[in-house]
Write a protein that holds these residues in place. Structure first.
Motif, PDB file in Angstrom:
ATOM      1  N   SER A   1       0.818  -1.221   0.000  1.00  0.00           N
ATOM      2  CA  SER A   1       0.000   0.000   0.000  1.00  0.00           C
ATOM      3  C   SER A   1       0.847   1.265   0.000  1.00  0.00           C
ATOM      4  CB  SER A   1      -0.910   0.018   1.230  1.00  0.00           C
ATOM      5  OG  SER A   1      -1.787  -1.074   1.226  1.00  0.00           O
ATOM      6  N   ASN A   2       2.134   1.115  -0.264  1.00  0.00           N
ATOM      7  CA  ASN A   2       3.054   2.230  -0.109  1.00  0.00           C
ATOM      8  C   ASN A   2       3.827   2.533  -1.389  1.00  0.00           C
ATOM      9  OD1 ASN A   2       3.258   0.437   2.686  1.00  0.00           O
ATOM     10  ND2 ASN A   2       2.810   2.612   2.960  1.00  0.00           N
ATOM     11  N   VAL A   3       4.017   3.816  -1.629  1.00  0.00           N
ATOM     12  CA  VAL A   3       4.857   4.237  -2.733  1.00  0.00           C
ATOM     13  C   VAL A   3       6.320   3.911  -2.398  1.00  0.00           C
ATOM     14  CG1 VAL A   3       5.723   6.229  -4.014  1.00  0.00           C
ATOM     15  CG2 VAL A   3       3.290   6.047  -3.478  1.00  0.00           C
ATOM     16  N   MET A   4       7.023   3.445  -3.422  1.00  0.00           N
ATOM     17  CA  MET A   4       8.434   3.098  -3.272  1.00  0.00           C
ATOM     18  C   MET A   4       9.265   3.914  -4.251  1.00  0.00           C
ATOM     19  SD  MET A   4       8.410   0.769  -0.922  1.00  0.00           S
ATOM     20  CE  MET A   4      10.059   0.081  -1.096  1.00  0.00           C
ATOM     21  N   GLY A   5      10.514   4.162  -3.872  1.00  0.00           N
ATOM     22  CA  GLY A   5      11.392   4.931  -4.737  1.00  0.00           C
ATOM     23  C   GLY A   5      12.819   4.407  -4.715  1.00  0.00           C
ATOM     24  N   TRP A   6      13.546   4.807  -5.749  1.00  0.00           N
ATOM     25  CA  TRP A   6      14.983   4.550  -5.826  1.00  0.00           C
ATOM     26  C   TRP A   6      15.704   5.900  -5.937  1.00  0.00           C
ATOM     27  CZ3 TRP A   6      17.569   0.041  -5.192  1.00  0.00           C
ATOM     28  CH2 TRP A   6      16.865  -1.165  -5.340  1.00  0.00           C
ATOM     29  N   PHE A   7      16.767   6.024  -5.196  1.00  0.00           N
ATOM     30  CA  PHE A   7      17.640   7.190  -5.245  1.00  0.00           C
ATOM     31  C   PHE A   7      19.070   6.690  -5.446  1.00  0.00           C
ATOM     32  CE2 PHE A   7      15.078  10.857  -3.790  1.00  0.00           C
ATOM     33  CZ  PHE A   7      13.902  10.179  -3.480  1.00  0.00           C
TER      34      PHE A   7
ATOM     35  N   TYR B   1       1.666   2.435  -5.406  1.00  0.00           N
ATOM     36  CA  TYR B   1       1.512   1.206  -4.637  1.00  0.00           C
ATOM     37  C   TYR B   1       1.036   0.038  -5.498  1.00  0.00           C
ATOM     38  CZ  TYR B   1      -3.563   1.869  -4.521  1.00  0.00           C
ATOM     39  OH  TYR B   1      -4.870   2.017  -4.876  1.00  0.00           O
ATOM     40  N   SER B   2       0.237   0.344  -6.521  1.00  0.00           N
ATOM     41  CA  SER B   2      -0.267  -0.733  -7.389  1.00  0.00           C
ATOM     42  C   SER B   2       0.710  -1.085  -8.499  1.00  0.00           C
ATOM     43  CB  SER B   2      -1.598  -0.314  -8.011  1.00  0.00           C
ATOM     44  OG  SER B   2      -1.393   0.750  -8.920  1.00  0.00           O
ATOM     45  N   GLY B   3       1.668  -0.195  -8.747  1.00  0.00           N
ATOM     46  CA  GLY B   3       2.599  -0.402  -9.843  1.00  0.00           C
ATOM     47  C   GLY B   3       2.128   0.169 -11.159  1.00  0.00           C
TER      48      GLY B   3
ATOM     49  N   ASP C   1       7.625   5.147   1.477  1.00  0.00           N
ATOM     50  CA  ASP C   1       6.754   6.070   2.198  1.00  0.00           C
ATOM     51  C   ASP C   1       5.974   5.255   3.213  1.00  0.00           C
ATOM     52  OD1 ASP C   1       4.031   8.323   1.143  1.00  0.00           O
ATOM     53  OD2 ASP C   1       4.919   7.927   3.111  1.00  0.00           O
ATOM     54  N   ALA C   2       5.984   5.665   4.461  1.00  0.00           N
ATOM     55  CA  ALA C   2       5.300   4.901   5.513  1.00  0.00           C
ATOM     56  C   ALA C   2       3.793   5.011   5.417  1.00  0.00           C
ATOM     57  CB  ALA C   2       5.763   5.379   6.885  1.00  0.00           C
ATOM     58  N   ARG C   3       3.319   6.062   4.791  1.00  0.00           N
ATOM     59  CA  ARG C   3       1.871   6.322   4.764  1.00  0.00           C
ATOM     60  C   ARG C   3       1.213   5.760   3.508  1.00  0.00           C
ATOM     61  NH1 ARG C   3       4.655  10.678   7.165  1.00  0.00           N
ATOM     62  NH2 ARG C   3       5.744  10.643   5.171  1.00  0.00           N
ATOM     63  N   THR C   4      -0.039   5.430   3.624  1.00  0.00           N
ATOM     64  CA  THR C   4      -0.852   5.038   2.474  1.00  0.00           C
ATOM     65  C   THR C   4      -1.658   6.246   2.048  1.00  0.00           C
ATOM     66  OG1 THR C   4      -1.013   2.754   3.254  1.00  0.00           O
ATOM     67  CG2 THR C   4      -2.649   3.498   1.636  1.00  0.00           C
ATOM     68  N   ARG C   5      -1.323   6.776   0.886  1.00  0.00           N
ATOM     69  CA  ARG C   5      -1.977   8.002   0.429  1.00  0.00           C
ATOM     70  C   ARG C   5      -2.932   7.687  -0.722  1.00  0.00           C
ATOM     71  NH1 ARG C   5       1.237  12.132   2.627  1.00  0.00           N
ATOM     72  NH2 ARG C   5       3.369  11.500   3.081  1.00  0.00           N
ATOM     73  N   PRO C   6      -4.032   8.446  -0.824  1.00  0.00           N
ATOM     74  CA  PRO C   6      -4.996   8.197  -1.903  1.00  0.00           C
ATOM     75  C   PRO C   6      -4.568   8.787  -3.242  1.00  0.00           C
ATOM     76  CG  PRO C   6      -5.754  10.005  -0.554  1.00  0.00           C
ATOM     77  CD  PRO C   6      -4.491   9.489   0.104  1.00  0.00           C
ATOM     78  N   TRP C   7      -3.331   9.314  -3.296  1.00  0.00           N
ATOM     79  CA  TRP C   7      -2.858   9.940  -4.522  1.00  0.00           C
ATOM     80  C   TRP C   7      -1.402   9.612  -4.746  1.00  0.00           C
ATOM     81  CZ3 TRP C   7       1.161  12.913  -3.004  1.00  0.00           C
ATOM     82  CH2 TRP C   7       1.137  13.429  -1.702  1.00  0.00           C
ATOM     83  N   TYR C   8      -0.960   9.830  -5.966  1.00  0.00           N
ATOM     84  CA  TYR C   8       0.446   9.618  -6.313  1.00  0.00           C
ATOM     85  C   TYR C   8       0.834  10.724  -7.274  1.00  0.00           C
ATOM     86  CZ  TYR C   8       4.483   7.732  -8.820  1.00  0.00           C
ATOM     87  OH  TYR C   8       5.714   7.566  -9.416  1.00  0.00           O
ATOM     88  N   THR C   9       1.829  11.486  -6.876  1.00  0.00           N
ATOM     89  CA  THR C   9       2.319  12.564  -7.727  1.00  0.00           C
ATOM     90  C   THR C   9       3.815  12.386  -7.911  1.00  0.00           C
ATOM     91  OG1 THR C   9       0.622  14.072  -6.893  1.00  0.00           O
ATOM     92  CG2 THR C   9       2.527  15.058  -7.988  1.00  0.00           C
ATOM     93  N   GLY C  10       4.247  12.267  -9.146  1.00  0.00           N
ATOM     94  CA  GLY C  10       5.654  12.022  -9.415  1.00  0.00           C
ATOM     95  C   GLY C  10       6.559  13.093  -8.842  1.00  0.00           C
ATOM     96  N   GLY C  11       6.138  14.342  -8.953  1.00  0.00           N
ATOM     97  CA  GLY C  11       6.965  15.427  -8.452  1.00  0.00           C
ATOM     98  C   GLY C  11       7.191  15.333  -6.954  1.00  0.00           C
ATOM     99  N   TYR C  12       6.136  15.026  -6.209  1.00  0.00           N
ATOM    100  CA  TYR C  12       6.267  14.895  -4.754  1.00  0.00           C
ATOM    101  C   TYR C  12       7.200  13.741  -4.415  1.00  0.00           C
ATOM    102  CZ  TYR C  12       5.089  13.911   0.086  1.00  0.00           C
ATOM    103  OH  TYR C  12       5.164  13.662   1.432  1.00  0.00           O
ATOM    104  N   TYR C  13       7.046  12.640  -5.086  1.00  0.00           N
ATOM    105  CA  TYR C  13       7.836  11.455  -4.747  1.00  0.00           C
ATOM    106  C   TYR C  13       9.234  11.469  -5.346  1.00  0.00           C
ATOM    107  CZ  TYR C  13       4.143   9.323  -2.107  1.00  0.00           C
ATOM    108  OH  TYR C  13       3.215   9.064  -1.131  1.00  0.00           O
ATOM    109  N   SER C  14       9.638  12.579  -5.921  1.00  0.00           N
ATOM    110  CA  SER C  14      11.032  12.751  -6.301  1.00  0.00           C
ATOM    111  C   SER C  14      11.826  13.412  -5.175  1.00  0.00           C
ATOM    112  CB  SER C  14      11.149  13.591  -7.576  1.00  0.00           C
ATOM    113  OG  SER C  14      10.730  14.921  -7.329  1.00  0.00           O
TER     114      SER C  14
END
Length: 130
Positions: free
Chosen positions: A31-37, A53-55, A99-112
């Motif tokens: 249920s969480n957004v994941m990222g690579w840095f 979270y869904s891919g 991201d520890a939280r489950t959010r109802p949205w996904y924005t690429g800019g935020y998750y960068s």
């Protein structure tokens, strides 16, 4: 609490490929957004890619777009980064983040942004020789 462990790094020649894995434990990350840095030598850490979270949605840094692919297998609690056409400038320590939280949205800019993530792995070294 989530623990993240990256693997798959190594030494590769320019033009080659590697696949990084990030295995999560402690709880499900489905249920969480994941990222690579990544952090190149003597430089600041920078964003590479993120995945919803869904891919179904992904977002990439311009420097890797078209060469890298982020994916996830929620049944295995694992996120991947397929890296093709590697260049010497891709040399860096690569980090997985969640991201520890489950959010109802996904924005690429935020998750960068690094501050969008709460959990980080220890990193895996990728070295691309010319």
């Amino acid at each position: 609490q989530v623990q993240l462990v990256e693997s798959g790094g190594g030494l590769v020649q320019a033009g080659g490929s590697l696949r990084l894995s990030c295995a999560a434990s402690g709880r499900s990350i489905s249920s969480n957004v994941m990222g690579w840095f990544r952090q190149p030598p003597e430089k600041e850490r920078e964003f590479v890619a993120s995945i919803s979270y869904s891919g179904s949605r992904t977002y990439y840094a311009d420097s890797v777009k078209g060469r890298f692919t982020i994916s996830r297998d929620n049944a295995k609690n694992t996120v991947y980064l397929q890296m093709n056409s590697l260049k010497p400038e891709d040399t860096a320590v690569y980090y997985c983040a969640a991201d520890a939280r489950t959010r109802p949205w996904y924005t690429g800019g935020y998750y960068s942004r690094e501050d969008a993530y709460d959990y980080w792995g220890q990193g895996t070294q990728v070295t691309v020789s010319s």
